[in-house]
Design a protein around this motif. Structure first.
Motif, PDB file in Angstrom:
ATOM      1  N   GLU A  66     -19.105  32.761  -7.434  1.00  0.00           N
ATOM      2  CA  GLU A  66     -20.482  32.910  -6.955  1.00  0.00           C
ATOM      3  C   GLU A  66     -20.613  34.206  -6.172  1.00  0.00           C
ATOM      4  OE1 GLU A  66     -22.220  30.476  -3.419  1.00  0.00           O
ATOM      5  OE2 GLU A  66     -22.735  29.359  -5.243  1.00  0.00           O
ATOM      6  N   ARG A  67     -19.540  34.524  -5.439  1.00  0.00           N
ATOM      7  CA  ARG A  67     -19.489  35.789  -4.698  1.00  0.00           C
ATOM      8  C   ARG A  67     -18.032  36.113  -4.390  1.00  0.00           C
ATOM      9  NH1 ARG A  67     -21.511  31.909  -1.315  1.00  0.00           N
ATOM     10  NH2 ARG A  67     -20.217  31.365   0.500  1.00  0.00           N
ATOM     11  N   CYS A  68     -17.748  37.414  -4.262  1.00  0.00           N
ATOM     12  CA  CYS A  68     -16.420  37.903  -3.883  1.00  0.00           C
ATOM     13  C   CYS A  68     -16.599  39.128  -3.004  1.00  0.00           C
ATOM     14  CB  CYS A  68     -15.581  38.290  -5.114  1.00  0.00           C
ATOM     15  SG  CYS A  68     -15.016  36.933  -6.154  1.00  0.00           S
ATOM     16  N   ARG A  69     -15.675  39.332  -2.078  1.00  0.00           N
ATOM     17  CA  ARG A  69     -15.778  40.529  -1.238  1.00  0.00           C
ATOM     18  C   ARG A  69     -14.480  40.733  -0.458  1.00  0.00           C
ATOM     19  NH1 ARG A  69     -17.251  39.438   4.255  1.00  0.00           N
ATOM     20  NH2 ARG A  69     -17.404  37.195   4.658  1.00  0.00           N
ATOM     21  N   PHE A  70     -14.246  42.000  -0.075  1.00  0.00           N
ATOM     22  CA  PHE A  70     -13.200  42.276   0.907  1.00  0.00           C
ATOM     23  C   PHE A  70     -13.688  41.796   2.269  1.00  0.00           C
ATOM     24  CE2 PHE A  70     -11.758  45.463  -2.253  1.00  0.00           C
ATOM     25  CZ  PHE A  70     -10.409  45.133  -2.278  1.00  0.00           C
ATOM     26  N   THR A  71     -12.811  41.129   3.000  1.00  0.00           N
ATOM     27  CA  THR A  71     -13.211  40.595   4.309  1.00  0.00           C
ATOM     28  C   THR A  71     -12.555  41.339   5.462  1.00  0.00           C
ATOM     29  OG1 THR A  71     -11.446  38.924   4.215  1.00  0.00           O
ATOM     30  CG2 THR A  71     -13.617  38.306   3.324  1.00  0.00           C
ATOM     31  N   ASP A  72     -11.943  42.478   5.151  1.00  0.00           N
ATOM     32  CA  ASP A  72     -11.348  43.303   6.197  1.00  0.00           C
ATOM     33  C   ASP A  72     -11.672  44.757   5.902  1.00  0.00           C
ATOM     34  OD1 ASP A  72      -9.763  43.595   3.927  1.00  0.00           O
ATOM     35  OD2 ASP A  72      -7.948  44.008   5.104  1.00  0.00           O
ATOM     36  N   PHE A  80      -7.235  36.083  -1.483  1.00  0.00           N
ATOM     37  CA  PHE A  80      -6.097  36.879  -1.933  1.00  0.00           C
ATOM     38  C   PHE A  80      -5.632  37.765  -0.786  1.00  0.00           C
ATOM     39  CE2 PHE A  80      -8.668  35.925  -5.643  1.00  0.00           C
ATOM     40  CZ  PHE A  80      -7.728  35.480  -6.559  1.00  0.00           C
ATOM     41  N   HIS A  81      -4.397  37.578  -0.364  1.00  0.00           N
ATOM     42  CA  HIS A  81      -3.786  38.435   0.648  1.00  0.00           C
ATOM     43  C   HIS A  81      -2.949  39.479  -0.102  1.00  0.00           C
ATOM     44  CE1 HIS A  81      -4.944  35.697   3.922  1.00  0.00           C
ATOM     45  NE2 HIS A  81      -4.642  34.723   3.072  1.00  0.00           N
ATOM     46  N   LEU A  82      -3.292  40.737   0.073  1.00  0.00           N
ATOM     47  CA  LEU A  82      -2.638  41.814  -0.667  1.00  0.00           C
ATOM     48  C   LEU A  82      -1.504  42.415   0.145  1.00  0.00           C
ATOM     49  CD1 LEU A  82      -5.801  43.564  -2.174  1.00  0.00           C
ATOM     50  CD2 LEU A  82      -4.568  41.537  -2.988  1.00  0.00           C
ATOM     51  N   ASN A  83      -0.498  42.925  -0.547  1.00  0.00           N
ATOM     52  CA  ASN A  83       0.642  43.530   0.142  1.00  0.00           C
ATOM     53  C   ASN A  83       0.407  44.999   0.469  1.00  0.00           C
ATOM     54  OD1 ASN A  83       1.100  44.819  -2.384  1.00  0.00           O
ATOM     55  ND2 ASN A  83       2.367  43.086  -3.057  1.00  0.00           N
ATOM     56  N   THR A  84      -0.703  45.534  -0.018  1.00  0.00           N
ATOM     57  CA  THR A  84      -1.102  46.905   0.291  1.00  0.00           C
ATOM     58  C   THR A  84      -2.582  47.033  -0.002  1.00  0.00           C
ATOM     59  OG1 THR A  84      -0.631  49.254  -0.154  1.00  0.00           O
ATOM     60  CG2 THR A  84      -0.612  47.770  -2.024  1.00  0.00           C
ATOM     61  N   ASN A 137      -9.132  46.784   3.040  1.00  0.00           N
ATOM     62  CA  ASN A 137      -9.034  46.412   1.617  1.00  0.00           C
ATOM     63  C   ASN A 137      -7.734  45.683   1.296  1.00  0.00           C
ATOM     64  OD1 ASN A 137     -11.513  47.642   1.086  1.00  0.00           O
ATOM     65  ND2 ASN A 137     -10.571  49.609   0.596  1.00  0.00           N
ATOM     66  N   GLU A 138      -7.364  44.747   2.168  1.00  0.00           N
ATOM     67  CA  GLU A 138      -6.131  43.983   1.969  1.00  0.00           C
ATOM     68  C   GLU A 138      -6.376  42.471   1.931  1.00  0.00           C
ATOM     69  OE1 GLU A 138      -3.236  45.089   4.885  1.00  0.00           O
ATOM     70  OE2 GLU A 138      -3.073  47.157   4.165  1.00  0.00           O
ATOM     71  N   ARG A 139      -7.610  42.038   2.127  1.00  0.00           N
ATOM     72  CA  ARG A 139      -7.928  40.600   2.083  1.00  0.00           C
ATOM     73  C   ARG A 139      -9.211  40.434   1.276  1.00  0.00           C
ATOM     74  NH1 ARG A 139     -10.633  36.389   4.812  1.00  0.00           N
ATOM     75  NH2 ARG A 139      -9.332  34.544   5.275  1.00  0.00           N
ATOM     76  N   TYR A 140      -9.111  39.702   0.178  1.00  0.00           N
ATOM     77  CA  TYR A 140     -10.237  39.574  -0.752  1.00  0.00           C
ATOM     78  C   TYR A 140     -10.528  38.096  -0.967  1.00  0.00           C
ATOM     79  CZ  TYR A 140     -13.286  41.037  -4.601  1.00  0.00           C
ATOM     80  OH  TYR A 140     -14.369  41.302  -5.404  1.00  0.00           O
ATOM     81  N   ALA A 141     -11.763  37.686  -0.719  1.00  0.00           N
ATOM     82  CA  ALA A 141     -12.136  36.277  -0.767  1.00  0.00           C
ATOM     83  C   ALA A 141     -13.210  36.036  -1.814  1.00  0.00           C
ATOM     84  CB  ALA A 141     -12.631  35.818   0.605  1.00  0.00           C
ATOM     85  N   GLU A 152      -4.303  32.035  -1.314  1.00  0.00           N
ATOM     86  CA  GLU A 152      -4.595  30.900  -0.439  1.00  0.00           C
ATOM     87  C   GLU A 152      -5.865  30.200  -0.921  1.00  0.00           C
ATOM     88  OE1 GLU A 152      -6.090  30.182   4.195  1.00  0.00           O
ATOM     89  OE2 GLU A 152      -5.486  32.182   3.511  1.00  0.00           O
ATOM     90  N   THR A 153      -5.920  28.883  -0.773  1.00  0.00           N
ATOM     91  CA  THR A 153      -7.150  28.145  -1.072  1.00  0.00           C
ATOM     92  C   THR A 153      -7.654  27.454   0.181  1.00  0.00           C
ATOM     93  OG1 THR A 153      -5.978  26.118  -1.702  1.00  0.00           O
ATOM     94  CG2 THR A 153      -6.381  27.733  -3.442  1.00  0.00           C
ATOM     95  N   GLN A 154      -8.972  27.337   0.266  1.00  0.00           N
ATOM     96  CA  GLN A 154      -9.613  26.572   1.344  1.00  0.00           C
ATOM     97  C   GLN A 154     -10.649  25.667   0.694  1.00  0.00           C
ATOM     98  OE1 GLN A 154     -11.131  29.205   4.381  1.00  0.00           O
ATOM     99  NE2 GLN A 154      -9.097  29.932   4.972  1.00  0.00           N
ATOM    100  N   GLY A 155     -10.323  24.386   0.612  1.00  0.00           N
ATOM    101  CA  GLY A 155     -11.199  23.456  -0.085  1.00  0.00           C
ATOM    102  C   GLY A 155     -11.142  23.690  -1.589  1.00  0.00           C
TER     103      GLY A 155
END
Length: 534
Positions: A90-96, A159-163, A99-103, A150-153
């Motif tokens: 429905e939606r996706c975005r970088f949350t930091d 997605f936690h990225l290594n770089t 550019n290392e955390r994508y939800a 990672e999942t929440q519900g």
């Protein structure tokens, strides 16, 4: 209707946000005969590649064009190109800011074609499965910047990225990130054969002969929820042995449209024809062709030999003799229309020169003529590839510095042999996974690369590729990207040759042909409809 060549300008991409806004599953054309699409792509299961259509294995434009219709991804490329948009999400975005955390949040009520719910756990399973299987096709390299999922519900995936990886949304639009049902796809092994199941716009029924998929029948998935509007209820893809057989089927009306791969002669004939029932559509393409070197092979281990070949190859002559106006000389792995492109090979070598090539070999103490075999595939990139290699042989032999043989091999044998390092010099094509300079560099130069190349440059891998991926503004990544291209021109692990155009030939009652292929040659069957001939 006058038979004509319809040329689609790159500016189409600017319309993408508006076009994509239509969204929804839509409705087809009310039934009737399926729209039949011809291709020369071959889909073969073999001992070396027993699972050609498993998303964790497939890494070929033809195979991906089967998967894109059936296996849904979180993101998707819009019909006119541009930045990826949500699909299963429905939606996706970088949350930091780094550019290392994508939800991503999944669409509510999303199900597989069989009615099973699609959950965040299924997304995690699919991504982790592809990463852990790490198939020898190299496709898992697209997911290499993922550290953990990672999942929440039931609907949230993080997605936690290594770089830092500004290109990550593009990667989530590729079939290796396709969402599969754990009931159908084992966790620790590939799914063999040609069955494909997912939550995409179509279900697929394969028709197989002698371990080869000869016909794929796509039927509208009634449970589909996503961004796409389907303009038909049923489409077939038929695989032909060669372009002539495909063209004859179009002329007879046995198929409605043909795509990959027409011959240069077919394209010229259709371009010059007058009134008739078939229209030719030309559109921008990011397809490139290149020579690759096994830098461990004794004949080309010396950089001087590779540089001498780069100094001798005459791209203008090659394109003129084989492809005419259907291709353009290319002086970098990155096509001219992509942000970050640099003409590094022209800047380094200038015009072809026997004198300069001879000096390179003499300074390295290389005895001439250097005996080489150039390898090409006979049935994967079109019939013109043999002529292309004949011209390359003529150019190198005429210098007196090389004694060249050429060898053609079917793709089912060619690709495994290439991956095992059995060829010293070989020809390949590249249809990008997504339209960014990173995808014309990292797949050939990074760890676990597509070619399984022994070439390794620490500056490229450890500094320049990561630097370029930190820049969300891709223009700001240009200095790093240019430096990579300059190093490639200096070391010549690969030698870019040309950038192509792409064509669709369709009977004039078929609509949506302008969007049948996007710039990465992704097949968008849902765009096709049946209208009125005239």
């Amino acid at each position: 209707m006058n038979r004509k060549t319809l040329v689609l300008l790159a500016v189409v991409g600017l319309l993408a946000p508006v076009l994509a806004a239509c969204g929804g599953s839509g409705s087809g054309d009310g039934g009737g005969d399926p729209i039949v699409v011809g291709t020369t792509d071959r889909f073969t299961a073999s001992k070396a590649a027993p699972a050609p259509l498993d998303p964790a294995y497939a890494y070929d434009v033809g195979l991906w064009n089967i998967l894109r219709q059936t296996v849904q991804t979180l993101m998707i490329m819009p019909k006119g190109d541009g930045d990826p948009i949500p699909e299963a999400a429905e939606r996706c975005r970088f949350t930091d800011s780094g550019n290392e955390r994508y939800a991503c949040t999944l669409r509510a009520g999303l199900t597989f074609a069989n009615g099973d719910p699609v959950t965040a756990a299924d997304v995690k399973y699919s991504i982790d499965r592809a990463r852990s299987i790490k198939a020898d096709s190299g496709v898992a390299g697209l997911l290499s910047t993922i550290d953990t999922v990672e999942t929440q519900g039931d609907r949230e995936v993080i997605f936690h990225l290594n770089t830092a990886d500004a290109t990550f949304p593009y990667k989530l639009s590729t079939p290796v990130a396709g969402i599969v049902n754990p009931k159908d796809y084992p966790k620790d092994k590939l799914r063999t054969g040609f069955q494909v199941d997912g939550s995409g716009p179509y279900t697929m029924k394969p028709e197989v002969e002698n371990n080869e998929l000869v016909r794929a029948v796509f039927t509208k998935n009634p449970n589909y929820k996503g961004s796409l509007k389907l303009n038909n209820d049923k489409v077939e893809i038929r695989s032909f042995a060669d372009a002539d057989a495909m063209g004859a089927a179009l002329d007879k009306g046995d198929i409605d449209l043909m795509t990959r791969t027409m011959t240069p002669e077919q394209i010229r004939k259709l371009s010059n024809a007058g009134d008739g029932p078939v229209d030719l559509v030309e559109s921008p393409s990011l397809e490139i062709r290149y020579l690759a070197f096994n830098t461990d092979a004794p004949t080309v281990k010396s950089k001087a030999v590779r540089r001498a070949i780069a100094q001798l190859v005459n791209r203008n002559e090659l394109v003129s003799k084989v492809y005419g106006t259907q291709a353009e000389p290319l002086y970098s792995l990155v096509p001219a229309s992509i942000t970050g492109h640099s003409n590094s090979f022209f800047n380094t070598y200038g015009d072809p020169s026997v004198t300069k090539a001879k000096a390179l070999l003499q300074s390295a103490g290389i005895t001439t003529p250097v005996k080489l075999t150039l390898h090409y595939t006979t049935d994967h990139y079109g019939a013109a590839m043999q002529r292309e290699f004949e011209v390359l042989k003529e150019q190198l032999d005429s210098s007196g510095l090389f004694d060249v043989s050429i060898q053609g091999t079917p793709w089912t044998e060619y690709r495994p042999a290439q991956q095992k390092g059995e060829y010293e010099v070989y020809g390949m094509g590249w249809f990008p996974d997504f339209p960014d300079a990173d995808n014309f560099l990292a797949p050939f130069l990074d760890k676990d690369n597509f070619l399984n190349s022994p070439y390794s440059n620490d500056e490229i891998r450890d500094q320049l590729i990561p630097q370029s991926r930190r820049q969300a503004n891709r223009l700001a990544a240009s200095p790093s990207l240019t430096e990579i291209q300059d190093i490639v021109a200096e070391d010549v692990p690969v030698l870019p040759l040309w950038q192509g155009k792409q064509y669709v030939a369709a009977r004039d009652d078929i609509t949506g042909t302008a969007y049948t292929l996007n710039s990465t040659s992704a097949l968008q069957l849902w765009e096709l409809g049946r209208g009125v001939s005239g």
